[in-house]
Design a protein around this motif. Structure first.
Motif, PDB file in Angstrom:
ATOM      1  N   LEU A  98       3.719   1.685  15.170  1.00  6.99           N
ATOM      2  CA  LEU A  98       3.706   3.042  14.634  1.00  6.99           C
ATOM      3  C   LEU A  98       2.598   3.831  15.325  1.00  6.99           C
ATOM      4  O   LEU A  98       1.716   3.263  15.972  1.00  6.99           O
ATOM      5  CB  LEU A  98       3.442   3.031  13.124  1.00  6.99           C
ATOM      6  N   TYR A  99       2.618   5.157  15.142  1.00 10.83           N
ATOM      7  CA  TYR A  99       1.484   5.944  15.609  1.00 10.83           C
ATOM      8  C   TYR A  99       0.239   5.512  14.832  1.00 10.83           C
ATOM      9  O   TYR A  99       0.337   4.978  13.733  1.00 10.83           O
ATOM     10  CB  TYR A  99       1.725   7.439  15.387  1.00 10.83           C
ATOM     11  N   LEU A 154       4.877  14.668   2.742  1.00  9.89           N
ATOM     12  CA  LEU A 154       4.005  13.579   3.170  1.00  9.89           C
ATOM     13  C   LEU A 154       4.153  12.433   2.182  1.00  9.89           C
ATOM     14  O   LEU A 154       4.093  12.645   0.967  1.00  9.89           O
ATOM     15  CB  LEU A 154       2.545  14.041   3.208  1.00  9.89           C
ATOM     16  N   ILE A 155       4.356  11.238   2.705  1.00 12.38           N
ATOM     17  CA  ILE A 155       4.385  10.023   1.879  1.00 12.38           C
ATOM     18  C   ILE A 155       3.184   9.188   2.286  1.00 12.38           C
ATOM     19  O   ILE A 155       2.956   8.959   3.475  1.00 12.38           O
ATOM     20  CB  ILE A 155       5.670   9.200   2.116  1.00 12.38           C
ATOM     21  N   ILE A 156       2.415   8.747   1.309  1.00 15.07           N
ATOM     22  CA  ILE A 156       1.332   7.792   1.552  1.00 15.07           C
ATOM     23  C   ILE A 156       1.775   6.469   0.959  1.00 15.07           C
ATOM     24  O   ILE A 156       2.251   6.406  -0.181  1.00 15.07           O
ATOM     25  CB  ILE A 156       0.011   8.249   0.911  1.00 15.07           C
ATOM     26  N   ILE A 157       1.633   5.412   1.742  1.00 18.77           N
ATOM     27  CA  ILE A 157       1.974   4.068   1.288  1.00 18.77           C
ATOM     28  C   ILE A 157       0.736   3.199   1.428  1.00 18.77           C
ATOM     29  O   ILE A 157       0.078   3.201   2.472  1.00 18.77           O
ATOM     30  CB  ILE A 157       3.130   3.459   2.120  1.00 18.77           C
ATOM     31  N   ASP A 158       0.435   2.447   0.377  1.00 14.38           N
ATOM     32  CA  ASP A 158      -0.703   1.531   0.398  1.00 14.38           C
ATOM     33  C   ASP A 158      -0.217   0.173  -0.094  1.00 14.38           C
ATOM     34  O   ASP A 158       0.493   0.095  -1.098  1.00 14.38           O
ATOM     35  CB  ASP A 158      -1.823   2.057  -0.494  1.00 14.38           C
ATOM     36  N   MET A 159      -0.588  -0.873   0.612  1.00 13.36           N
ATOM     37  CA  MET A 159      -0.224  -2.223   0.182  1.00 13.36           C
ATOM     38  C   MET A 159      -1.132  -2.616  -0.981  1.00 13.36           C
ATOM     39  O   MET A 159      -2.346  -2.515  -0.883  1.00 13.36           O
ATOM     40  CB  MET A 159      -0.362  -3.206   1.342  1.00 13.36           C
ATOM     41  N   ASP A 160      -0.528  -3.082  -2.072  1.00 11.55           N
ATOM     42  CA  ASP A 160      -1.299  -3.444  -3.265  1.00 11.55           C
ATOM     43  C   ASP A 160      -1.955  -4.815  -3.156  1.00 11.55           C
ATOM     44  O   ASP A 160      -2.960  -5.064  -3.805  1.00 11.55           O
ATOM     45  CB  ASP A 160      -0.384  -3.456  -4.498  1.00 11.55           C
ATOM     46  N   ASN A 161      -1.355  -5.696  -2.382  1.00  6.60           N
ATOM     47  CA  ASN A 161      -1.780  -7.096  -2.451  1.00  6.60           C
ATOM     48  C   ASN A 161      -2.155  -7.704  -1.103  1.00  6.60           C
ATOM     49  O   ASN A 161      -2.064  -8.917  -0.930  1.00  6.60           O
ATOM     50  CB  ASN A 161      -0.682  -7.937  -3.111  1.00  6.60           C
ATOM     51  N   LEU A 162      -2.605  -6.906  -0.149  1.00  5.99           N
ATOM     52  CA  LEU A 162      -2.970  -7.467   1.161  1.00  5.99           C
ATOM     53  C   LEU A 162      -4.123  -8.456   1.042  1.00  5.99           C
ATOM     54  O   LEU A 162      -4.093  -9.524   1.656  1.00  5.99           O
ATOM     55  CB  LEU A 162      -3.319  -6.360   2.155  1.00  5.99           C
ATOM     56  N   LYS A 163      -5.119  -8.149   0.239  1.00  5.43           N
ATOM     57  CA  LYS A 163      -6.258  -9.065   0.075  1.00  5.43           C
ATOM     58  C   LYS A 163      -5.797 -10.412  -0.474  1.00  5.43           C
ATOM     59  O   LYS A 163      -6.205 -11.465   0.009  1.00  5.43           O
ATOM     60  CB  LYS A 163      -7.322  -8.452  -0.835  1.00  5.43           C
ATOM     61  N   ILE A 190       9.241   0.761   7.482  1.00  2.62           N
ATOM     62  CA  ILE A 190       9.107   2.217   7.573  1.00  2.62           C
ATOM     63  C   ILE A 190       9.935   2.734   8.750  1.00  2.62           C
ATOM     64  O   ILE A 190      10.724   3.671   8.607  1.00  2.62           O
ATOM     65  CB  ILE A 190       7.628   2.632   7.706  1.00  2.62           C
ATOM     66  N   LYS A 191       9.768   2.107   9.932  1.00  2.00           N
ATOM     67  CA  LYS A 191      10.511   2.547  11.124  1.00  2.00           C
ATOM     68  C   LYS A 191      12.018   2.529  10.886  1.00  2.00           C
ATOM     69  O   LYS A 191      12.720   3.431  11.318  1.00  2.00           O
ATOM     70  CB  LYS A 191      10.200   1.634  12.317  1.00  2.00           C
ATOM     71  N   ARG A 192      12.496   1.494  10.201  1.00  2.00           N
ATOM     72  CA  ARG A 192      13.938   1.347   9.961  1.00  2.00           C
ATOM     73  C   ARG A 192      14.457   2.319   8.894  1.00  2.00           C
ATOM     74  O   ARG A 192      15.657   2.457   8.743  1.00  2.00           O
ATOM     75  CB  ARG A 192      14.253  -0.077   9.531  1.00  2.00           C
ATOM     76  N   SER A 193      13.566   2.966   8.168  1.00  3.92           N
ATOM     77  CA  SER A 193      13.960   3.782   7.016  1.00  3.92           C
ATOM     78  C   SER A 193      13.835   5.281   7.227  1.00  3.92           C
ATOM     79  O   SER A 193      14.176   6.049   6.335  1.00  3.92           O
ATOM     80  CB  SER A 193      13.119   3.376   5.798  1.00  3.92           C
ATOM     81  N   ALA A 219       5.696   8.421  11.565  1.00  2.54           N
ATOM     82  CA  ALA A 219       5.121   7.328  10.776  1.00  2.54           C
ATOM     83  C   ALA A 219       3.820   6.874  11.426  1.00  2.54           C
ATOM     84  O   ALA A 219       3.758   6.685  12.636  1.00  2.54           O
ATOM     85  CB  ALA A 219       6.101   6.163  10.690  1.00  2.54           C
ATOM     86  N   ILE A 220       2.799   6.703  10.602  1.00  2.00           N
ATOM     87  CA  ILE A 220       1.459   6.398  11.096  1.00  2.00           C
ATOM     88  C   ILE A 220       0.854   5.249  10.303  1.00  2.00           C
ATOM     89  O   ILE A 220       0.932   5.235   9.076  1.00  2.00           O
ATOM     90  CB  ILE A 220       0.556   7.649  10.955  1.00  2.00           C
ATOM     91  N   ARG A 221       0.249   4.297  11.006  1.00  2.00           N
ATOM     92  CA  ARG A 221      -0.624   3.333  10.320  1.00  2.00           C
ATOM     93  C   ARG A 221      -1.991   3.992  10.311  1.00  2.00           C
ATOM     94  O   ARG A 221      -2.689   4.053  11.310  1.00  2.00           O
ATOM     95  CB  ARG A 221      -0.659   1.994  11.047  1.00  2.00           C
ATOM     96  N   TYR A 222      -2.364   4.494   9.148  1.00  2.00           N
ATOM     97  CA  TYR A 222      -3.563   5.302   9.010  1.00  2.00           C
ATOM     98  C   TYR A 222      -4.828   4.450   8.999  1.00  2.00           C
ATOM     99  O   TYR A 222      -5.861   4.835   9.512  1.00  2.00           O
ATOM    100  CB  TYR A 222      -3.458   6.136   7.740  1.00  2.00           C
ATOM    101  N   GLY A 223      -4.742   3.315   8.375  1.00  2.00           N
ATOM    102  CA  GLY A 223      -5.877   2.394   8.290  1.00  2.00           C
ATOM    103  C   GLY A 223      -5.348   1.041   7.918  1.00  2.00           C
ATOM    104  O   GLY A 223      -4.139   0.869   7.778  1.00  2.00           O
TER     105      GLY A 223
END
Length: 192
Positions: free
Chosen positions: A38-39, A62-71, A93-96, A103-107
């Motif tokens: 992604l960008y 704008l959609i913000i997505i955050d993973m809840d359980n990465l840790k 995300i790319k497929r959707s 689409a951006i991986r912001y952090g």
């Protein structure tokens, strides 16, 4: 080609440094996240600063997505599994989304999606499609991935800061609600 111009003052004289670079691999690495494809945040910052040939559409969501359980994934299954989970979210995300969407991986585990001229019912469909793709791919790879989302719409590109803050706030409300539901279900409290 990309062209950048820098003003330099040496010995009280003004010089202009003009750098012309062919876009290709340099562009790919400067603006693409190597894990997801992604960008990246650098692209986002250049986009909102108006530094790219591409601009933010006048009307967007704008959609913000955050993973809840990465840790938890990293702690229980290792960082390679965590990286795989991030890749799954990025790929989902790319497929959707459409080709004109951004689409951006912001952090670390946070993603932004900019949808041009999209009504809210379509946005909900996009989010549901992303979640379905994540569940499907996560199940195939035996990684349970949970995400929270927030959305906000705007009709004016100058409001981008407000749009981000609103979408972020909605995403954190969703996260808080999930934590509350998990806590209440552990206490065996039923709601009627």
């Amino acid at each position: 080609y990309s062209i950048s111009v820098e003003k330099v003052v040496l010995d009280e004289r003004i010089y202009y440094l003009i750098l012309i670079q062919q876009q290709g691999k340099l562009y790919k690495y400067a603006y693409k996240d190597s894990l997801t494809g992604l960008y990246n945040r650098n692209y986002w910052e250049q986009l909102i600063a108006g530094m790219l040939n591409r601009s933010i559409p006048e009307r967007y969501t704008l959609i913000i997505i955050d993973m809840d359980n990465l840790k938890r994934i990293n702690d229980n299954s290792g960082h390679l599994a965590g990286d795989r989970a991030i890749w799954i979210v990025g790929d989902s995300i790319k497929r959707s989304i459409r080709s004109q969407d951004i689409a951006i991986r912001y952090g670390g585990d946070e993603f932004l999606i900019l949808l041009a001229n999209t009504k809210m019912d379509i946005v909900k469909n996009v989010i549901n499609r992303i979640k379905r793709n994540i569940r499907k791919k996560g199940k195939e790879e035996n990684i349970e991935i949970e995400i929270s989302t927030g959305t906000a719409c705007s009709g004016c590109p100058c409001e981008i800061g407000k749009v981000i803050a609103l979408a972020d706030s909605k995403m954190y409300k969703e996260k808080a609600l999930k934590r509350l539901v998990r806590t209440d279900s552990k206490k065996n409290i039923s709601f009627q």
